[in-house]
Design a protein around this motif. Structure first.
Motif: not given
Ligand code: ADP
Length: 618
Positions: A402, A409, A412, A376
């Motif tokens: 988990p 992500t 996205k 990110y």
């Molecule tokens: P999941 O959907 O598997 O629970 P995510 O894809 O939402 O995981 O997140 C993966 C990692 O990316 C996590 O450690 C989260 O904290 C980090 N993360 C998610 N969104 C953001 C963001 N906008 N900015 C920085 N880190 C992010």
């Protein structure tokens, strides 16, 4: 130099928005000229009226008075009429500009929106527009400037006429004092001296005011946010539940006090500036009357011209002062307008691409992640670490893993909200960056975890548009088990009579859709879009077990032959999928169908057993 830069910026802004209404420019010029000339009608006529009265030519004086009144009233009516047209056009234009500002975030990268840059700049632009940075103010100021320049030119002509009038007094001293060179020098020295003093005072006060600017904008923004909190249904719920009302009210009071103090300080500077302006104006009035009186005494002009020339000198001073003040005021307006242009000039970092997407009725599209790494913006840690996989078309795939594994992500990146830091994602062998952005997005029907419902009617929410195909909307409602709301399709969340809308609320029945129903509406919306890929991020999180079961049972009829990817924490839902991708710490650690993965006895099996145990235990 600084001033030139400011004017240059102001002209650029006017040029930028000129296309919205081509008539404003000429109208402003006309208004400035008319308003600059009209005040001189009584000044010029006063000489003829007074001279006629002194010469006892009363009839002539009456004719002059009637002519003056007609011309003056006519001029005033014309000037007010043009002003009204300009004001109306300006408000219309300001609304259009506000509309452009509101639309801007929609065209920007999600990345910059999510990291808050865009929203911060957007709120600054809106605050600036609201307080002082409106296009209307900018244009009005330039109209006033033109008026002052025209007024100054006419006044200087009359003042020169006064200066060159030859004295014929028997007193040499009077002739000497009223000599044209002496007169011009005297007027120049006094007016320029006064301008110097006043200009410095205006500059000082405007600098002080601009020092307060950022603080003021910040407080106003904070105040607006705090007020919004009390209007937001979800916020009110949290505020009440956690008894945060008092502390937020105190914060609001403090901010309000801060704003008041700021305005008070600003007011002090304005007062200082105005006192100096008024004092210098007073000195000029004394000079004007004294000089003209001496000219009359010296026989250079008749007594009838007394008012005309003294007013001309006063007007010259007033218009020159207005030009000086304008320069500072425009600097103030431009400070606000800079916030606006800063926002409007924000650019997308992502490539938008131009290749059209092939439309296929069989929905056969091949998506490949090729060694995709992603972190990110602003973060040093990779969230996806070399993910490579192919998404099989016409198949249902589940992404499990988990919390924090990188599932959302992954989605996205697939839906181009972000771009991979390294590696690439391809659609039918072509990097997705190369496709036309809108066309690419049209392939996807995504239901995000934090889906947003619009405060529009149910039908409009499902069609994401004010134009909807009712039959199709009804089909989607039936598929998602919302058929009981079919008769509510037209009931308008869009008729909110100016009140702030409440998301998901039906205005006619005042009923609120439950969390589960809102989630079903979001799924129905995805079905209505009919994209080749259906992506559901935690699609059933808010659903009760029966609704969840129904959704999964109907999954085949819901998505048809589309490619479907969904993320769920409920392992039981994976059984409906032929392909399960297990993500852990940014890597794909397992892939297969339920039976295979259970047999492997790795992470998937552990997660399955953990949840199964929980269900049997409860
Ligand atoms: P999941 O959907 O598997 O629970 P995510 O894809 O939402 O995981 O997140 C993966 C990692 O990316 C996590 O450690 C989260 O904290 C980090 N993360 C998610 N969104 C953001 C963001 N906008 N900015 C920085 N880190 C992010």
């Amino acid at each position: 130099m600084q001033m030139l830069k400011t004017h240059n910026k102001a002209f650029k802004i006017m040029k930028r928005f000129h296309y919205l209404d081509h008539s404003i420019g000429p109208l402003i010029i006309l208004l400035g000229i008319v308003r600059g000339v009209v005040p001189f009608i009584p000044i010029v006529f006063s000489k003829y009226i007074l001279s006629s009265v002194i010469d006892k030519q009363y009839k002539e004086a009456l004719y002059y008075s009637i002519a003056m009144s007609l011309l003056f009233c006519g001029g005033c009516i014309i000037s007010e009429w043009i002003k009204k047209i300009v004001t109306d056009k300006n408000s219309e234009l300001s609304r259009k500009i506000e509309d452009i500002i509101h639309q801007k975030p929609l065209g920007l990268d999600y990345e910059s929106i999510e990291d808050g840059k865009v929203i911060g700049s957007y709120t600054s632009a809106i605050s600036a527009l609201k307080y002082k940075g409106s296009y209307q103010q900018l244009v009005s100021k330039y109209s006033e400037l033109l008026q002052s320049i025209v007024s100054f030119l006419v006044a200087i002509g009359l003042t020169l006429q006064l200066c060159v009038s030859v004295s014929i007094s028997e007193y040499k001293i009077l002739n000497m004092v009223t000599n044209p060179v002496v007169c011009v020098a005297l007027i120049l020295v006094v007016i320029l001296g006064m301008m110097g003093v006043t200009g410095k005072a205006v500059k000082w006060s405007q600098n002080k005011i601009s020092e307060l600017f950022e603080v003021k904008l910040d407080s106003e923004r904070r105040f607006a946010y705090l007020c919004r909190m009390f209007r937001d249904e979800e916020m009110i719920k949290t505020i009440q539940a956690y008894e945060a009302g008092k502390s937020i009210s105190n914060l609001l009071k403090d901010t309000s006090k801060h704003i008041k103090e700021n305005y008070k300080n600003e007011g002090k500077y304005w007062i200082c500036e105005n006192v100096i302006k008024a004092s210098s104006g007073g000195i000029i009035v004394v000079l004007a009357y004294s000089l003209v009186a001496v000219k009359v005494l010296a026989g250079a002009i008749g007594i009838g011209a007394f008012l005309k020339y003294s007013q001309a000198v006063i007007k010259m001073n007033e218009s020159l002062l207005a030009v000086i003040v304008f320069n500072h005021e425009i600097g103030d307006i431009m400070r606000y307008m800079d916030k606006l242009t800063e926002f409007l000039d924000m650019e997308n970092k992502f490539e938008t691409g131009s290749i059209p997407v092939e439309k296929r009725s069989d929905h056969q599209y091949k998506i490949c992640f090729e060694d995709v790494w992603f972190k990110y913006p602003g973060s040093d840690e990779y969230v996806l670490k070399g993910v490579s996989c192919e998404i099989n078309s016409n198949q249902k795939s589940a992404l499990v893993g988990p919390n924090g594994a990188g599932k959302s992500t992954f989605i996205k990146l697939l839906s181009r909200l972000y771009e991979p830091t390294k590696g690439r994602i391809t659609l039918n062998g072509v990097d997705i960056k190369k496709y036309d952005y809108k066309e690419y997005l049209s392939l996807f029907s995504v239901v995000f975890q934090d889906f947003g419902l619009f405060s529009f009617s149910l039908g409009e929410n499902i069609s994401s548009s004010v134009e909807l195909q009712k039959k199709k909307v009804k089909e989607c409602l039936t598929k998602t088990g919302l058929e009981k709301y079919e008769d509510r399709l037209d009931e308008g969340l869009n008729e909110m009579s100016g009140l702030e809308a409440y998301v998901g609320r039906d205005s006619s029945s005042s009923e609120k859709y439950s969390g589960g129903e809102q989630q079903k509406i979001a799924i129905a919306r995805a079905l209505y879009k009919d994209g080749a890929f259906v992506i559901l991020d935690e699609p059933t999180a808010a659903l009760d077990p029966i609704s969840e079961y129904e959704i999964y049972q109907n999954f085949d009829s819901l998505v048809g032959n589309k490619t479907c990817i969904y993320i769920s924490h409920r392992m039981s839902s994976c059984r409906f999928c032929s392909d399960i991708i297990v993500l852990n710490d940014g890597n794909i650690v397992e892939r297969g169908n339920h039976e295979q993965l259970i047999k492997d006895e790795k992470l998937y099996c552990d997660m399955w057993n953990a949840q199964a145990k929980y269900y049997t235990a409860s």
